[in-house]
Design an enzyme around this catalytic site. Structure first.
Site, mmCIF file in Angstrom:
data_model
loop_
_atom_site.group_PDB
_atom_site.id
_atom_site.type_symbol
_atom_site.label_atom_id
_atom_site.label_comp_id
_atom_site.label_asym_id
_atom_site.label_seq_id
_atom_site.Cartn_x
_atom_site.Cartn_y
_atom_site.Cartn_z
ATOM 1 N N ASN A 1 9.077 4.335 3.059
ATOM 2 C CA ASN A 1 8.851 4.033 5.013
ATOM 3 C C ASN A 1 10.468 3.473 4.865
ATOM 4 O O ASN A 1 11.274 3.193 4.591
ATOM 5 C CB ASN A 1 7.835 2.736 5.123
ATOM 6 C CG ASN A 1 6.625 3.740 4.554
ATOM 7 O OD1 ASN A 1 5.439 3.550 3.282
ATOM 8 N ND2 ASN A 1 5.732 4.130 5.457
ATOM 9 N N ARG B 1 0.866 -1.500 -0.059
ATOM 10 C CA ARG B 1 -0.302 0.212 0.121
ATOM 11 C C ARG B 1 1.170 1.186 -0.038
ATOM 12 O O ARG B 1 1.376 1.894 -0.463
ATOM 13 C CB ARG B 1 -0.511 0.205 1.574
ATOM 14 C CG ARG B 1 -2.111 1.055 0.909
ATOM 15 C CD ARG B 1 -1.702 2.225 1.477
ATOM 16 N NE ARG B 1 -1.224 2.531 2.764
ATOM 17 C CZ ARG B 1 -0.708 3.882 3.751
ATOM 18 N NH1 ARG B 1 -1.201 4.381 2.054
ATOM 19 N NH2 ARG B 1 -0.239 3.370 4.799
ATOM 20 N N HIS C 1 4.756 4.991 12.763
ATOM 21 C CA HIS C 1 4.848 4.470 11.543
ATOM 22 C C HIS C 1 5.888 6.148 10.622
ATOM 23 O O HIS C 1 5.391 6.817 10.865
ATOM 24 C CB HIS C 1 3.004 4.694 10.735
ATOM 25 C CG HIS C 1 3.564 4.759 9.519
ATOM 26 N ND1 HIS C 1 2.441 3.422 8.451
ATOM 27 C CD2 HIS C 1 3.718 5.522 8.930
ATOM 28 C CE1 HIS C 1 2.763 4.378 6.824
ATOM 29 N NE2 HIS C 1 3.483 5.714 7.217
ATOM 30 N N CYS D 1 3.822 9.504 0.531
ATOM 31 C CA CYS D 1 2.784 10.099 -0.078
ATOM 32 C C CYS D 1 2.423 10.670 -0.767
ATOM 33 O O CYS D 1 3.343 11.802 -1.168
ATOM 34 C CB CYS D 1 2.274 10.457 1.788
ATOM 35 S SG CYS D 1 0.827 11.546 1.049
ATOM 36 N N HIS E 1 8.693 6.959 8.566
ATOM 37 C CA HIS E 1 9.363 7.622 6.817
ATOM 38 C C HIS E 1 10.544 8.161 6.924
ATOM 39 O O HIS E 1 11.188 8.418 8.319
ATOM 40 C CB HIS E 1 8.229 8.264 5.913
ATOM 41 C CG HIS E 1 7.462 7.875 5.668
ATOM 42 N ND1 HIS E 1 7.198 7.490 4.327
ATOM 43 C CD2 HIS E 1 6.672 7.376 5.903
ATOM 44 C CE1 HIS E 1 6.354 6.713 3.982
ATOM 45 N NE2 HIS E 1 5.052 6.845 5.466
HETATM 46 P P1 HMG Z 1 -13.501 13.928 -2.450
HETATM 47 O O1 HMG Z 1 -12.989 14.317 -3.793
HETATM 48 O O2 HMG Z 1 -13.840 14.946 -1.277
HETATM 49 O O3 HMG Z 1 -14.778 13.340 -2.292
HETATM 50 O O4 HMG Z 1 -12.242 13.143 -2.034
HETATM 51 P P2 HMG Z 1 -15.462 12.923 -2.899
HETATM 52 O O5 HMG Z 1 -16.813 12.351 -2.097
HETATM 53 O O6 HMG Z 1 -16.326 14.202 -3.278
HETATM 54 O O7 HMG Z 1 -15.566 11.891 -4.291
HETATM 55 C C1 HMG Z 1 -14.891 12.348 -5.236
HETATM 56 C C2 HMG Z 1 -14.803 11.207 -6.574
HETATM 57 O O8 HMG Z 1 -14.526 9.623 -5.718
HETATM 58 C C3 HMG Z 1 -16.169 10.598 -6.191
HETATM 59 O O9 HMG Z 1 -16.643 9.773 -7.792
HETATM 60 C C4 HMG Z 1 -16.344 9.490 -5.127
HETATM 61 O O10 HMG Z 1 -17.534 8.065 -5.608
HETATM 62 C C5 HMG Z 1 -14.576 8.577 -5.784
HETATM 63 P P3 HMG Z 1 -17.037 10.691 -9.030
HETATM 64 O O11 HMG Z 1 -18.286 11.030 -8.953
HETATM 65 O O12 HMG Z 1 -15.867 12.037 -9.315
HETATM 66 O O13 HMG Z 1 -16.736 9.428 -10.115
HETATM 67 N N1 HMG Z 1 -14.352 8.415 -4.440
HETATM 68 C C6 HMG Z 1 -14.565 7.158 -4.114
HETATM 69 N N2 HMG Z 1 -13.810 6.286 -5.278
HETATM 70 C C7 HMG Z 1 -12.974 4.829 -4.438
HETATM 71 N N3 HMG Z 1 -13.099 4.205 -3.092
HETATM 72 C C8 HMG Z 1 -13.129 5.606 -2.333
HETATM 73 C C9 HMG Z 1 -13.778 6.781 -3.144
HETATM 74 N N4 HMG Z 1 -14.107 8.051 -2.377
HETATM 75 C C10 HMG Z 1 -14.745 8.527 -2.968
HETATM 76 N N5 HMG Z 1 -13.115 5.540 -1.006
HETATM 77 C C11 HMG Z 1 -11.326 11.378 -0.379
HETATM 78 C C12 HMG Z 1 -11.731 12.649 0.283
HETATM 79 C C13 HMG Z 1 -10.579 10.885 0.909
HETATM 80 C C14 HMG Z 1 -11.910 10.131 -1.373
HETATM 81 C C15 HMG Z 1 -10.396 11.796 -1.021
HETATM 82 O O14 HMG Z 1 -9.316 13.135 -0.977
HETATM 83 C C16 HMG Z 1 -9.238 10.169 -0.911
HETATM 84 O O15 HMG Z 1 -9.235 9.142 -2.232
HETATM 85 N N6 HMG Z 1 -7.624 10.848 -0.344
HETATM 86 C C17 HMG Z 1 -6.836 9.647 -0.200
HETATM 87 C C18 HMG Z 1 -5.725 9.949 -0.738
HETATM 88 C C19 HMG Z 1 -4.132 9.526 0.174
HETATM 89 O O16 HMG Z 1 -4.474 8.045 -0.339
HETATM 90 N N7 HMG Z 1 -3.118 9.210 0.231
HETATM 91 C C20 HMG Z 1 -2.543 7.955 0.725
HETATM 92 C C21 HMG Z 1 -2.839 7.116 1.631
HETATM 93 S S1 HMG Z 1 -2.485 8.146 3.541
HETATM 94 C C22 HMG Z 1 -1.103 8.288 3.392
HETATM 95 O O17 HMG Z 1 -0.197 7.611 3.498
HETATM 96 C C23 HMG Z 1 0.075 8.654 5.180
HETATM 97 C C24 HMG Z 1 -0.130 6.646 5.968
HETATM 98 O O18 HMG Z 1 0.756 6.545 5.296
HETATM 99 C C25 HMG Z 1 0.224 7.577 7.362
HETATM 100 C C26 HMG Z 1 1.567 8.130 7.592
HETATM 101 O O19 HMG Z 1 2.502 7.915 6.685
HETATM 102 O O20 HMG Z 1 1.726 9.748 7.356
HETATM 103 C C27 HMG Z 1 -0.962 6.463 6.461
HETATM 104 MG MG MG Z 2 3.145 6.612 4.903
#
Ligand code: HMG
Ligand code: MG
Length: 307
Positions: free
Chosen positions: A252, A18, A210, A243, A212
């Site tokens: 990481n 992931r 966690h 990210c 990096h």
């Molecule tokens: P948004 O644009 O505000 O959401 O995004 P929305 O509800 O308005 O939806 C927009 C579109 O996305 C729609 O599709 C939804 O259906 C779709 P459209 O109608 O435009 O075709 N959608 C989805 N599709 C599939 N699965 C879903 C989903 N949700 C909405 N779950 C949202 C808000 C949270 C969805 C967006 O900002 C997002 O996906 N962000 C994720 C970012 C991400 O994955 N970042 C990396 C992971 S975090 C990380 O790495 C940190 C970590 O490792 C810890 C650390 O190191 O800090 C964990």
């Molecule tokens: Mg991370």
């Protein structure tokens, strides 16, 4: 400092399928993702963060999460986790029969907006429904908090800000909470300070580290966290990761480096370092670049020289 101050055993969560792959521009095939997850399982990794169910527009590399989960052969006893930012993600996680779902927020407002497009308090509201559903369905709930040791947009982050999000995630029922250094800027003294604050209210078993490794501090930070009593750590084989919404952040800490540290310190992980290092070497080959794990590279070189 004596060895007795360190835990006898730690849990390692490998997040390479992931966190490790999410930032890769070249799409990695389902078959290669499945092979990586299988190799991690064969190495004895007890918890694999396999996929995320997020918007494919935001993170295209993770769009095939369901396909990946349907294609893997699960090993009994291993916890397979997925990130789920909202109910849409939760529905996919349920369909994929995940063992654990992860709600992910931030200790900094700016990062919350950039990463999940809402404020910290809005995110916690969204997570409430996910948390309730997970409780009803008997799915383990973990929380992850980004930017606990620094934010790419806001700079320093105070331990009190981290505690506030920990309180809210604990109220939602998270049984484990990741203290994440998203951009790898933190140092050992900061790790101690943040855990000093958190452990006044919660048991150490509630938290994982966690980290990096952008500035090469992650192993030192793990040792500092263990001195505070933390015994769960995340890593990515080959040091993959980053990210997409945290510019300049590197991967990481390499899982091989953590396992080597633990092995040498006599701390049990249940992981076979040779198999783990082979998994790191294989995914590096797929990605066409050298592994970032110093321990993994040295370990395999030593094995090859011995043959
Ligand atoms: P948004 O644009 O505000 O959401 O995004 P929305 O509800 O308005 O939806 C927009 C579109 O996305 C729609 O599709 C939804 O259906 C779709 P459209 O109608 O435009 O075709 N959608 C989805 N599709 C599939 N699965 C879903 C989903 N949700 C909405 N779950 C949202 C808000 C949270 C969805 C967006 O900002 C997002 O996906 N962000 C994720 C970012 C991400 O994955 N970042 C990396 C992971 S975090 C990380 O790495 C940190 C970590 O490792 C810890 C650390 O190191 O800090 C964990
Ligand atoms: Mg991370």
């Amino acid at each position: 400092m004596t060895a007795s101050q360190f835990p006898a055993k730690v849990k390692i969560v490998d997040v390479s399928p992931r966190d490790g792959l999410q930032n890769e521009k070249q799409l990695v095939s389902v078959a290669d993702k499945v092979a990586l997850i299988h190799q991690l399982a064969q190495a004895g990794v007890p918890n694999i963060e396999a996929v995320s169910f997020v918007s494919p527009k935001w993170v295209p590399q993770m769009a095939d999460g369901l396909g990946v989960m349907q294609a893997i052969s699960r090993r009994p006893g291993i916890v397979y986790s997925a990130l789920t930012p909202n109910m849409k993600g939760y529905a996919s996680a349920r369909q994929a029969a995940m063992d654990e779902v992860v709600i992910f927020g931030a200790a900094s407002e700016a990062f919350s907006q950039k990463n999940i497009n809402c404020s910290i308090s809005e995110s916690l509201e969204r997570f409430r429904e996910v948390a309730q559903s997970a409780a009803q369905d008997g799915i383990r709930l973990r929380g992850s908090i980004s930017c606990c040791l620094g934010c790419p947009y806001e700079g320093d982050v105070a331990p009190a800000q981290v505690l506030e999000v920990v309180d809210r995630m604990s109220d939602l029922g998270c049984i484990e909470i990741d203290i994440a250094d998203t951009i790898g800027v933190g140092t050992a003294d900061q790790v101690k300070k943040v855990f000093d604050v958190l452990l006044r209210r919660y048991p150490a078993s509630r938290f994982s580290g966690h980290f990096h490794d952008t500035y090469g501090q992650a192993i030192a930070n793990i040792v500092a966290a263990m001195e505070s009593g933390i015994a769960i750590f995340h890593g990515s084989v080959a040091g993959l990761g980053g990210c997409p919404y945290a510019q300049g952040a590197s991967g990481n800490v390499a899982t091989e480096d953590i396992v080597y540290l633990m092995q040498r310190m006599g701390i049990e992980t249940g992981i076979d370092l040779t198999r783990l290092a082979q998994a790191g070497a294989e995914i590096s080959r797929v990605l066409g670049r050298a592994s970032q794990s110093k321990a993994g590279t040295a370990w395999l070189a030593k094995q090859a020289a011995a043959q």
